[in-house]
Design a protein around this motif. Sequence first.
Motif, PDB file in Angstrom:
ATOM      1  N   PHE A 169       0.820  -1.205   0.000  1.00 40.13           N
ATOM      2  CA  PHE A 169       0.000   0.000   0.000  1.00 40.13           C
ATOM      3  C   PHE A 169       0.860   1.264   0.000  1.00 40.13           C
ATOM      4  O   PHE A 169       0.495   2.270  -0.609  1.00 40.13           O
ATOM      5  N   THR A 182       0.781   3.724  -3.249  1.00 44.20           N
ATOM      6  CA  THR A 182       0.474   5.138  -3.034  1.00 44.20           C
ATOM      7  C   THR A 182       1.520   6.013  -3.708  1.00 44.20           C
ATOM      8  O   THR A 182       1.188   7.007  -4.372  1.00 44.20           O
ATOM      9  N   GLY A 202       0.876   5.870  -7.299  1.00 43.56           N
ATOM     10  CA  GLY A 202      -0.373   6.543  -7.639  1.00 43.56           C
ATOM     11  C   GLY A 202      -0.236   8.045  -7.731  1.00 43.56           C
ATOM     12  O   GLY A 202      -0.788   8.675  -8.645  1.00 43.56           O
ATOM     13  N   GLU A 205      -6.875   1.110   4.640  1.00 47.40           N
ATOM     14  CA  GLU A 205      -5.797   1.265   3.654  1.00 47.40           C
ATOM     15  C   GLU A 205      -6.339   1.189   2.236  1.00 47.40           C
ATOM     16  O   GLU A 205      -5.958   1.985   1.361  1.00 47.40           O
ATOM     17  N   SER A 261      -8.371   4.319   1.494  1.00 49.45           N
ATOM     18  CA  SER A 261      -7.489   5.484   1.389  1.00 49.45           C
ATOM     19  C   SER A 261      -6.758   5.490   0.047  1.00 49.45           C
ATOM     20  O   SER A 261      -6.659   6.532  -0.620  1.00 49.45           O
ATOM     21  N   LEU A 262      -6.230   4.341  -0.349  1.00 44.61           N
ATOM     22  CA  LEU A 262      -5.531   4.264  -1.634  1.00 44.61           C
ATOM     23  C   LEU A 262      -6.490   4.501  -2.796  1.00 44.61           C
ATOM     24  O   LEU A 262      -6.154   5.174  -3.772  1.00 44.61           O
ATOM     25  N   ASP A 263      -7.703   3.974  -2.691  1.00 42.64           N
ATOM     26  CA  ASP A 263      -8.694   4.205  -3.735  1.00 42.64           C
ATOM     27  C   ASP A 263      -9.021   5.694  -3.841  1.00 42.64           C
ATOM     28  O   ASP A 263      -9.185   6.230  -4.943  1.00 42.64           O
ATOM     29  N   SER A 266      -5.889   7.637  -5.306  1.00 42.55           N
ATOM     30  CA  SER A 266      -5.705   7.352  -6.739  1.00 42.55           C
ATOM     31  C   SER A 266      -6.936   7.666  -7.567  1.00 42.55           C
ATOM     32  O   SER A 266      -6.944   7.422  -8.776  1.00 42.55           O
ATOM     33  N   PHE A 271      -7.602   1.752  -7.993  1.00 42.12           N
ATOM     34  CA  PHE A 271      -7.089   0.594  -7.265  1.00 42.12           C
ATOM     35  C   PHE A 271      -7.884  -0.670  -7.569  1.00 42.12           C
ATOM     36  O   PHE A 271      -9.113  -0.641  -7.680  1.00 42.12           O
TER      37      PHE A 271
END
Length: 275
Positions: free
Chosen positions: A64, A68, A71, A97, A100-102, A105, A109
Amino acid sequence: MDFGVLAFITDESIGPAELGRALEERGFESLFVAEHTHIPVNHDSPYPGGGELPRKYYRPLDPFVALTAAGVATQRLVLGTGIALIPERDPIVTAKEVASLDLVSQGRFRFGVGVGWLREEVANHGVDPAVRGRVAEERLLAMIEIWTKEQAEFHGKHVDFDPIYCWPKPVTKPYPPLYVGGGPASFKRIARLGAGWIAICPSPELLSWPLDELRKTAGPDVPVTVCQWGEASPDVLAGYAPLGVERVLVELPSEPRDETLRRLDELAAQLAPLA
């Protein structure tokens, strides 16, 4: 059919931000990264590839964190875990996580998940390897509750929590696409979760039978991502298109910057006729 790479990004390889930019500049669709939290010094689980465990397995960055970095350095590149080891992950933390990454980005994701082959690694996380599949499924179901409910709760054998608030929620609705790794034993789990499949395969010919079984079990439209194991010639890669595969990931060696960029140039040239 799209093409991406599967990489072990390590402290000795090209960094994730630069790798992400290089892939996007060369027209690759996606970057999927592998996960191992650690490698037990003493273990009896055989490496699926045969022989000694490659050096890169000992050194990968947290997926992750790596994704990130990739991303924020890119605009279009699809980012995926290939695969996140769910029996080794707290479901509440992992749900945060993923969301948050979705969010960071903006919906790029893809959540590839699995149970792991290294039984001693799983055991070090306090999970009995014999039930790691059931643990993983419960944790994924709990994450879905967290992503889709304002007040989420889950009461199972392996996951149990009373109502909680947990933000952010994913940008992708209802949640980022889920892909389950594994062989035919995972097909019923794919059907129950409404997920896609991440397949590790050396050739299109060897994918035909399990793909038929998957579609009988999980439906004709289940999305499939293939990790090409071994030779990745244009002829081999082109053979996946008639099978209705969504994307093919070519394994990228864990090498320093200059070697990686040269390899990506060569790979992009090989894939150009298939675009």
